[in-house]
Design a protein around this motif. Structure first.
Motif, short mmCIF file in Angstrom:
data_model
loop_
_atom_site.label_atom_id
_atom_site.label_comp_id
_atom_site.label_asym_id
_atom_site.label_seq_id
_atom_site.Cartn_x
_atom_site.Cartn_y
_atom_site.Cartn_z
N SER A 198 0.84 -1.04 0.30
CA SER A 198 0.57 0.28 0.07
C SER A 198 1.24 1.32 0.23
CB SER A 198 -0.93 -0.17 1.46
OG SER A 198 -1.81 1.53 1.65
N VAL A 199 0.45 2.02 -1.29
CA VAL A 199 1.15 2.99 -1.15
C VAL A 199 0.61 4.35 -0.95
CG1 VAL A 199 3.07 4.94 -2.64
CG2 VAL A 199 3.57 2.27 -2.12
N ARG A 200 1.19 5.68 -0.47
CA ARG A 200 0.07 6.70 -0.64
C ARG A 200 1.41 8.48 -0.62
NH1 ARG A 200 -4.33 7.68 3.99
NH2 ARG A 200 -5.74 5.69 3.53
N VAL A 201 1.62 9.27 -2.03
CA VAL A 201 2.28 9.53 -2.35
C VAL A 201 1.22 10.80 -2.25
CG1 VAL A 201 3.73 8.37 -3.35
CG2 VAL A 201 2.23 9.74 -4.29
N ASP A 202 1.98 12.38 -2.17
CA ASP A 202 1.61 13.81 -2.26
C ASP A 202 3.02 14.28 -2.70
OD1 ASP A 202 0.68 16.27 -2.06
OD2 ASP A 202 0.17 16.08 0.35
N ILE A 203 2.97 14.34 -4.45
CA ILE A 203 4.40 15.35 -4.79
C ILE A 203 4.19 16.78 -4.03
CG2 ILE A 203 4.75 16.12 -7.00
CD1 ILE A 203 4.35 12.62 -6.98
N ASP A 204 3.54 17.21 -3.52
CA ASP A 204 3.12 18.78 -3.46
C ASP A 204 3.66 18.64 -1.75
OD1 ASP A 204 3.38 20.09 -5.88
OD2 ASP A 204 1.50 19.25 -6.15
N GLY A 205 4.30 17.76 -0.74
CA GLY A 205 4.48 17.78 0.20
C GLY A 205 5.20 18.48 1.06
N THR A 206 6.55 18.20 2.53
CA THR A 206 7.51 18.38 2.53
C THR A 206 8.37 17.41 3.05
OG1 THR A 206 6.54 18.33 5.00
CG2 THR A 206 5.69 20.42 3.49
N GLY A 207 7.97 15.95 2.74
CA GLY A 207 9.61 15.19 2.48
C GLY A 207 8.46 14.15 3.85
N LEU A 227 14.74 8.94 -0.11
CA LEU A 227 14.04 9.20 -0.95
C LEU A 227 12.57 9.99 -1.17
CD1 LEU A 227 13.81 8.54 -4.04
CD2 LEU A 227 11.90 6.72 -4.13
N SER A 228 12.17 9.87 0.03
CA SER A 228 10.97 11.10 0.47
C SER A 228 11.47 12.29 0.90
CB SER A 228 9.97 10.07 1.66
OG SER A 228 9.17 11.10 2.36
N ARG A 229 12.16 12.12 1.82
CA ARG A 229 13.02 13.57 2.96
C ARG A 229 13.74 14.57 1.30
NH1 ARG A 229 14.16 17.54 4.16
NH2 ARG A 229 14.89 18.27 5.29
N HIS A 230 14.29 13.82 0.46
CA HIS A 230 15.20 14.76 -0.35
C HIS A 230 14.41 15.24 -2.15
CE1 HIS A 230 18.53 14.35 2.67
NE2 HIS A 230 18.35 13.94 2.99
N SER A 231 13.31 14.64 -1.51
CA SER A 231 12.67 15.34 -3.09
C SER A 231 11.18 15.55 -2.23
CB SER A 231 11.80 13.56 -3.13
OG SER A 231 11.07 12.71 -2.56
N LEU A 232 10.77 15.69 -1.21
CA LEU A 232 9.78 16.16 -0.61
C LEU A 232 8.13 15.66 -1.08
CD1 LEU A 232 11.02 20.36 -0.54
CD2 LEU A 232 11.84 18.62 1.69
N LYS A 237 18.92 9.33 -2.61
CA LYS A 237 19.30 10.79 -2.83
C LYS A 237 19.49 11.53 -3.62
CE LYS A 237 20.84 11.16 2.60
NZ LYS A 237 22.31 11.24 3.18
N ALA A 238 20.02 10.96 -4.80
CA ALA A 238 20.72 12.05 -5.56
C ALA A 238 19.15 11.98 -6.51
CB ALA A 238 21.80 11.69 -6.34
N VAL A 239 18.63 11.03 -6.55
CA VAL A 239 16.97 10.49 -7.34
C VAL A 239 16.21 11.47 -6.87
CG1 VAL A 239 15.29 8.79 -7.64
CG2 VAL A 239 18.03 8.07 -8.68
N ALA A 240 16.40 10.85 -5.18
CA ALA A 240 14.79 12.62 -4.84
C ALA A 240 15.36 13.63 -5.02
CB ALA A 240 15.09 12.03 -3.11
N ARG A 241 16.62 14.39 -5.39
CA ARG A 241 16.74 15.40 -5.61
C ARG A 241 16.24 15.64 -7.06
NH1 ARG A 241 16.80 19.64 -1.67
NH2 ARG A 241 18.02 20.84 -4.11
N VAL A 242 16.67 14.70 -7.55
CA VAL A 242 16.38 14.80 -8.79
C VAL A 242 14.53 14.62 -9.70
CG1 VAL A 242 18.41 14.70 -10.95
CG2 VAL A 242 16.84 12.55 -10.27
N LEU A 243 13.76 13.64 -8.73
CA LEU A 243 12.37 13.83 -8.94
C LEU A 243 11.86 15.59 -8.88
CD1 LEU A 243 11.55 10.58 -7.79
CD2 LEU A 243 10.86 11.28 -9.76
#
Length: 198
Positions: free
Chosen positions: A18-27, A45-50, A170-176
């Motif tokens: 089960s996965v929930r995401v909010d693209i415009d979150g705060t990580g 991944l979550s923290r650095h993509s926000l 972390k790098a993937v998070a930042r580019v996302l």
């Protein structure tokens, strides 16, 4: 702008995800996969993509971690794709060299609708603790295929395998984060001459 959130549930004979995401979150993240090192990487991944992420996985860990890691990547990718909708207004591209101690890793992404992974990362040991290092690639393969993104990951150098894996996440998070942000100069347009990125 519509809320860019999505939820995906995936159940097989091997895993229940089960996965929930909010693209415009705060990580913010709430993650439980049963695999400690993987939880740590998903938190990065979550923290650095926000991107806010809630991830709950029950997998056949008595066999190994493979199905849990791969199916989590599938579900996160599907959730990100669903949350982005028609990709209207996104920046689309991102590229970054990320340093962590002795390690440097590059990630580049195109939210293109054309899934592809280029993986140029080598580990010097088969495991980080009890976690199979080959599963790092499996996760990003599943993520890129199901999010519909072109993703390149290149480790320039590094000695510590934990650092190498962590810089990938972390790098993937930042580019996302960069690629999913709304470009104010074209907030009402899909950033493609084709007119679509689905």
């Amino acid at each position: 702008m519509a809320e860019r959130r999505a939820e995906i549930s995936r159940k097989t004979n091997e895993t229940s995800v089960s996965v929930r995401v909010d693209i415009d979150g705060t990580g913010k993240s709430k993650i439980s996969t049963g695999v400690g090192f993987f939880d740590h990487m998903l938190d990065q991944l979550s923290r650095h993509s926000l991107i806010d992420m809630e991830i709950d996985v029950k997998g056949d860990l008595h066999i190994d971690d493979h199905h849990t890691v791969e199916d989590t990547g599938i579900a996160i990718g599907q959730a990100i794709s669903k949350a982005l909708g028609d990709r209207r207004g996104i920046t689309r591209y991102g590229s970054l060299d990320l340093a962590m101690d002795e390690t440097m890793t590059k990630a580049a992404v195109d939210i293109s609708g054309r899934p592809f992974l280029v993986w140029n990362v080598a580990f010097s040991a088969p495991k980080i603790g009890t976690f199979d290092t080959e599963l790092v690639r499996e996760f990003f393969q599943a993520l890129s295929q199901n999010a519909g993104i072109t993703l390149h990951i290149l480790n320039h150098y590094g000695a510590n395998n934990h650092h190498i894996a962590e810089t990938c996440f972390k790098a993937v998070a930042r580019v996302l984060r960069t690629a999913t942000e709304i470009d104010p100069r074209q907030a009402d347009r899909v950033p493609s001459t084709k007119g679509m990125l689905a």
